[in-house]
Write a protein that holds these residues in place. Sequence first.
Motif, short mmCIF file in Angstrom:
data_model
loop_
_atom_site.label_atom_id
_atom_site.label_comp_id
_atom_site.label_asym_id
_atom_site.label_seq_id
_atom_site.Cartn_x
_atom_site.Cartn_y
_atom_site.Cartn_z
N TRP A 1 0.83 -1.21 0.00
CA TRP A 1 0.00 0.00 0.00
C TRP A 1 0.86 1.25 0.00
O TRP A 1 0.48 2.28 -0.58
N ARG A 2 2.05 1.19 0.63
CA ARG A 2 2.94 2.34 0.63
C ARG A 2 3.44 2.65 -0.77
O ARG A 2 3.61 3.82 -1.14
N VAL B 1 0.76 4.56 -2.63
CA VAL B 1 0.71 5.95 -2.17
C VAL B 1 1.88 6.75 -2.74
O VAL B 1 1.71 7.87 -3.25
#
Length: 445
Positions: free
Chosen positions: A266-267, A270
């Motif tokens: 998920w990082r 982002v």
Amino acid sequence: MPNSAILLIMTLLFLALGYLGVPVAFSLMAGVIVGTMLTPISLQSIVGQAFNGVDSEALMAIPFFLLVGELMTSANVVIRIAELSQALVGHMRGGLAQVTTVFSMFFSGMSGSSSADVAVLSRTMARPMAKEGYSPAFVAALIAAASTIANLVPPSIMAVVYGAVGNVSIAGLFLAGILPGAMVGVGLMLFCYFFGPAGFRRPRSSFRNLVGAARAAALPALIPVILLGGIMTGWFTPTEAGVVAVAYILIVVIPALNARHLSLVWRDFVQAGLIYSLPLITIAAASAFGWLLAYLRGPIVVSAWIGDVSGGDPRAIMFLLVAVFTIVGDFIEPIPAIIIFMPVVNQLTDQASINGVHMGIVLIITLAFGLITPPYGLSLLMASKFVGVRFSAALRASLPIYVIFFVTIAFAIFFPNAVLWLPKTLFPESIGCFKAPDGASYICP
């Protein structure tokens, strides 16, 4: 007020704000707003043009290519590519310098972004090169120059923007960029071999070690094949190719090579979104700026001047555009430069009957070269910061490397058949060829 005076005010305001450190997007919009106030155009129209600039399906390929690079880097999968590069060329004179160049050639086929290349190369190769006695200035210059290959070979983000804005085949630009990209890579290897530091020469890798390194890097090395192969076969568009590559990394590469990273994916999403926001806002501002320039008939004036000076000769036109884009690339990032000057390029391309893909590759090489030239030189600036050396020292170390780009640009201009051979062979429609009446061959203009 005359159009020429408005154009001058817009340009000077943009340059002045840029030198004061104002971000490019806001400097462009400041020029647009002032220019709009001096014309009958409404601000609502400018907002619409800014939105139209980013409302392109082709540009959707960019965040996926950025995500590919981000996933490969943060999951620490690229180290396998570095190990393969070392197995291939680590024994040559210049050792790690050769490895850095080959590593960049591999990774460029995954990221499409010179900024991503600089970050990965600096993180992976800068410290080992420093330990072996390479000067920081040379390290920064080599990393910056090698990172420009990402703008030439697929999936080049610069080619995506050029194709989307200029209505040129992105697949054709991808294929045509392979030869110039290889020329820059081989040129850097020859430079490191004959003129660079000797470094530490390792023993030649055995065939067994070479096969082991290739096997370890096999999964990530398939990414360029998926990207280019899928586009060339017509299975998917560049945007869909980016989606498929991301899916391949998430489903196959990371689970097989670094499953623990799945909880941190998920990082990467982002981070890729944040990185994409930077060129996106710049594209919107540059689109509005370019549209207002067209309204003020700026492209007509510039193209007429270049046409008169060149006498209509295609090669002379291309050399003049190279000179213009070299100067422009010293002050403006490549993406806004492409968008702002595309009306001029399109007009001159049509006037001189130059193939759009050929013109695009010549200008993309030129703008890539601008990433290592003063005073802006984004790639060189980033590499200097990561390596920890003054920009002026890195600039002096990079000056001999400029010859490689001069030769590549000249080759691309004088030998269009060589540059266009791959797209003509693999994807004739991308350079304007069409099927003959018998349906068995192609007719190329």
